[in-house]
Design a protein around this motif. Sequence first.
Motif, PDB file in Angstrom:
ATOM      1  N   SER A  25       0.991  -1.352   0.054  1.00 25.74           N
ATOM      2  CA  SER A  25      -0.007   0.161  -0.073  1.00 25.74           C
ATOM      3  C   SER A  25       1.083   1.347  -0.044  1.00 25.74           C
ATOM      4  O   SER A  25       0.467   2.557   0.195  1.00 25.74           O
ATOM      5  CB  SER A  25      -0.814   0.061   1.387  1.00 25.74           C
ATOM      6  OG  SER A  25      -0.259   0.053   2.458  1.00 25.74           O
ATOM      7  N   ILE A  26       2.132   0.997  -0.529  1.00 28.83           N
ATOM      8  CA  ILE A  26       3.115   2.341  -0.146  1.00 28.83           C
ATOM      9  C   ILE A  26       2.394   3.478  -1.291  1.00 28.83           C
ATOM     10  O   ILE A  26       2.837   4.658  -0.962  1.00 28.83           O
ATOM     11  CB  ILE A  26       4.366   1.907  -0.595  1.00 28.83           C
ATOM     12  CG1 ILE A  26       5.438   2.961  -0.082  1.00 28.83           C
ATOM     13  CG2 ILE A  26       4.675   1.655  -2.176  1.00 28.83           C
ATOM     14  CD1 ILE A  26       6.776   2.465   0.323  1.00 28.83           C
ATOM     15  N   ASP A  27       1.571   3.259  -2.289  1.00 22.78           N
ATOM     16  CA  ASP A  27       1.225   4.208  -3.196  1.00 22.78           C
ATOM     17  C   ASP A  27       0.278   5.159  -2.552  1.00 22.78           C
ATOM     18  O   ASP A  27       0.188   6.272  -2.761  1.00 22.78           O
ATOM     19  CB  ASP A  27       0.530   3.622  -4.375  1.00 22.78           C
ATOM     20  CG  ASP A  27       1.190   3.096  -5.434  1.00 22.78           C
ATOM     21  OD1 ASP A  27       2.546   3.640  -5.312  1.00 22.78           O
ATOM     22  OD2 ASP A  27       0.780   2.360  -6.303  1.00 22.78           O
ATOM     23  N   ASP A  28      -0.344   4.599  -1.281  1.00 18.92           N
ATOM     24  CA  ASP A  28      -1.181   5.530  -0.428  1.00 18.92           C
ATOM     25  C   ASP A  28      -0.269   6.730   0.106  1.00 18.92           C
ATOM     26  O   ASP A  28      -0.838   7.825   0.363  1.00 18.92           O
ATOM     27  CB  ASP A  28      -1.625   4.648   0.717  1.00 18.92           C
ATOM     28  CG  ASP A  28      -2.749   3.521   0.346  1.00 18.92           C
ATOM     29  OD1 ASP A  28      -3.038   3.577  -1.091  1.00 18.92           O
ATOM     30  OD2 ASP A  28      -3.146   2.795   1.147  1.00 18.92           O
ATOM     31  N   GLY A  34       1.059  13.904  -2.106  1.00 21.77           N
ATOM     32  CA  GLY A  34       1.039  14.600  -3.294  1.00 21.77           C
ATOM     33  C   GLY A  34      -0.342  15.056  -3.844  1.00 21.77           C
ATOM     34  O   GLY A  34      -0.543  16.277  -4.101  1.00 21.77           O
ATOM     35  N   ARG A  35      -1.276  14.199  -3.947  1.00 24.63           N
ATOM     36  CA  ARG A  35      -2.455  14.522  -4.614  1.00 24.63           C
ATOM     37  C   ARG A  35      -3.362  15.170  -3.619  1.00 24.63           C
ATOM     38  O   ARG A  35      -4.050  16.267  -3.855  1.00 24.63           O
ATOM     39  CB  ARG A  35      -3.324  13.293  -4.840  1.00 24.63           C
ATOM     40  CG  ARG A  35      -2.413  12.650  -6.331  1.00 24.63           C
ATOM     41  CD  ARG A  35      -3.252  11.509  -7.095  1.00 24.63           C
ATOM     42  NE  ARG A  35      -2.591  11.117  -8.145  1.00 24.63           N
ATOM     43  CZ  ARG A  35      -2.390   9.770  -8.266  1.00 24.63           C
ATOM     44  NH1 ARG A  35      -3.166   8.961  -7.646  1.00 24.63           N
ATOM     45  NH2 ARG A  35      -1.616   9.178  -9.229  1.00 24.63           N
ATOM     46  N   SER A  36      -3.761  14.207  -2.471  1.00 22.78           N
ATOM     47  CA  SER A  36      -4.787  15.123  -1.509  1.00 22.78           C
ATOM     48  C   SER A  36      -4.353  16.149  -0.520  1.00 22.78           C
ATOM     49  O   SER A  36      -4.925  16.550  -0.010  1.00 22.78           O
ATOM     50  CB  SER A  36      -5.387  13.841  -0.827  1.00 22.78           C
ATOM     51  OG  SER A  36      -4.581  13.106  -0.158  1.00 22.78           O
ATOM     52  N   ARG A  37      -3.049  16.089  -0.495  1.00 24.57           N
ATOM     53  CA  ARG A  37      -2.372  16.964   0.487  1.00 24.57           C
ATOM     54  C   ARG A  37      -2.653  16.781   1.884  1.00 24.57           C
ATOM     55  O   ARG A  37      -2.931  17.538   2.932  1.00 24.57           O
ATOM     56  CB  ARG A  37      -2.283  18.380   0.178  1.00 24.57           C
ATOM     57  CG  ARG A  37      -1.596  18.694  -1.237  1.00 24.57           C
ATOM     58  CD  ARG A  37      -1.687  19.862  -1.605  1.00 24.57           C
ATOM     59  NE  ARG A  37      -1.138  20.651  -2.711  1.00 24.57           N
ATOM     60  CZ  ARG A  37      -0.467  20.058  -3.521  1.00 24.57           C
ATOM     61  NH1 ARG A  37      -0.083  18.783  -3.843  1.00 24.57           N
ATOM     62  NH2 ARG A  37       0.180  20.733  -4.535  1.00 24.57           N
ATOM     63  N   ALA A  40      -1.048  14.661   7.300  1.00 25.82           N
ATOM     64  CA  ALA A  40      -1.440  14.093   8.535  1.00 25.82           C
ATOM     65  C   ALA A  40      -1.224  12.318   8.205  1.00 25.82           C
ATOM     66  O   ALA A  40      -0.580  11.738   8.926  1.00 25.82           O
ATOM     67  CB  ALA A  40      -2.580  14.305   9.392  1.00 25.82           C
ATOM     68  N   THR A  41      -2.183  12.109   7.295  1.00 24.46           N
ATOM     69  CA  THR A  41      -2.042  10.725   6.792  1.00 24.46           C
ATOM     70  C   THR A  41      -0.652  10.467   6.176  1.00 24.46           C
ATOM     71  O   THR A  41      -0.080   9.205   6.545  1.00 24.46           O
ATOM     72  CB  THR A  41      -3.126  10.211   5.839  1.00 24.46           C
ATOM     73  OG1 THR A  41      -4.544  10.592   6.384  1.00 24.46           O
ATOM     74  CG2 THR A  41      -3.113   8.967   5.144  1.00 24.46           C
ATOM     75  N   ALA A  42       0.024  11.239   5.462  1.00 20.90           N
ATOM     76  CA  ALA A  42       1.139  11.120   4.768  1.00 20.90           C
ATOM     77  C   ALA A  42       2.236  10.673   5.898  1.00 20.90           C
ATOM     78  O   ALA A  42       3.177   9.808   5.834  1.00 20.90           O
ATOM     79  CB  ALA A  42       1.711  12.231   3.938  1.00 20.90           C
ATOM     80  N   GLU A  43       2.231  11.455   7.012  1.00 19.53           N
ATOM     81  CA  GLU A  43       3.333  11.441   7.904  1.00 19.53           C
ATOM     82  C   GLU A  43       3.043  10.213   8.720  1.00 19.53           C
ATOM     83  O   GLU A  43       4.054   9.437   8.855  1.00 19.53           O
ATOM     84  CB  GLU A  43       3.233  12.453   9.089  1.00 19.53           C
ATOM     85  CG  GLU A  43       3.958  12.598  10.168  1.00 19.53           C
ATOM     86  CD  GLU A  43       3.939  13.616  11.253  1.00 19.53           C
ATOM     87  OE1 GLU A  43       4.702  13.494  11.950  1.00 19.53           O
ATOM     88  OE2 GLU A  43       2.900  14.358  11.097  1.00 19.53           O
ATOM     89  N   ARG A  44       1.887   9.517   9.032  1.00 20.14           N
ATOM     90  CA  ARG A  44       1.606   8.327   9.736  1.00 20.14           C
ATOM     91  C   ARG A  44       2.080   7.287   8.966  1.00 20.14           C
ATOM     92  O   ARG A  44       2.829   6.344   9.133  1.00 20.14           O
ATOM     93  CB  ARG A  44       0.140   8.084  10.017  1.00 20.14           C
ATOM     94  CG  ARG A  44      -0.384   6.967  10.648  1.00 20.14           C
ATOM     95  CD  ARG A  44      -1.814   6.730  10.837  1.00 20.14           C
ATOM     96  NE  ARG A  44      -2.548   7.015   9.843  1.00 20.14           N
ATOM     97  CZ  ARG A  44      -2.721   5.981   8.734  1.00 20.14           C
ATOM     98  NH1 ARG A  44      -2.010   4.828   8.751  1.00 20.14           N
ATOM     99  NH2 ARG A  44      -3.528   6.313   7.623  1.00 20.14           N
ATOM    100  N   LEU A  45       1.728   7.398   7.482  1.00 21.78           N
ATOM    101  CA  LEU A  45       2.098   6.144   6.599  1.00 21.78           C
ATOM    102  C   LEU A  45       3.871   6.302   6.478  1.00 21.78           C
ATOM    103  O   LEU A  45       4.311   5.132   6.417  1.00 21.78           O
ATOM    104  CB  LEU A  45       1.710   6.451   5.136  1.00 21.78           C
ATOM    105  CG  LEU A  45       0.161   6.160   5.257  1.00 21.78           C
ATOM    106  CD1 LEU A  45      -0.620   6.603   3.803  1.00 21.78           C
ATOM    107  CD2 LEU A  45      -0.287   4.707   5.467  1.00 21.78           C
ATOM    108  N   GLY A  46       4.208   7.327   6.529  1.00 18.61           N
ATOM    109  CA  GLY A  46       5.805   7.467   6.389  1.00 18.61           C
ATOM    110  C   GLY A  46       6.432   6.835   7.662  1.00 18.61           C
ATOM    111  O   GLY A  46       7.429   6.103   7.544  1.00 18.61           O
TER     112      GLY A  46
END
Length: 136
Positions: A25-28, A34-37, A40-46
């Motif tokens: 699911s790394i594309d998430d 990038g897309r939805s900006r 918070a989700t990007a940081e959690r996933l990172g």
Amino acid sequence: MPITATITKDQRDGIYELVRNHLYSIDDLWTAFGRSRDYATAERLGIEFGEDFRLLADIGWRPDEEREAFELTIPPHDLAETLKRLFDEAEKLLTESPHERREREDDEQTNRRFQSGLDACEAVLIELDERGGDRA
């Protein structure tokens, strides 16, 4: 690094499968960042993917590792958080709905068909190679 825990090959294989499933699911991450900006989700996933990579550093990146025991060097608190997340994800995967189960079974059948096609191609290519590329 100090050893936090040691796991068996069977335990490693199960954890490896969970990590691999999560990494699919790394594309998430790219979508959130990038897309939805949705930072918070990007940081959690990172953070989660970083934990996955750190765990792979201990258990190996290849599906089949020769070792019989694996020493985990992740600090205890971080290891507990990572394993709890993987455990929760596994529970969700294993308590699927009938519809999800049918979809998974369809995917397994498709994968078996792909494997059969791959094996057939390989056999024919080997045969062609052994004949020196002559046409039948």
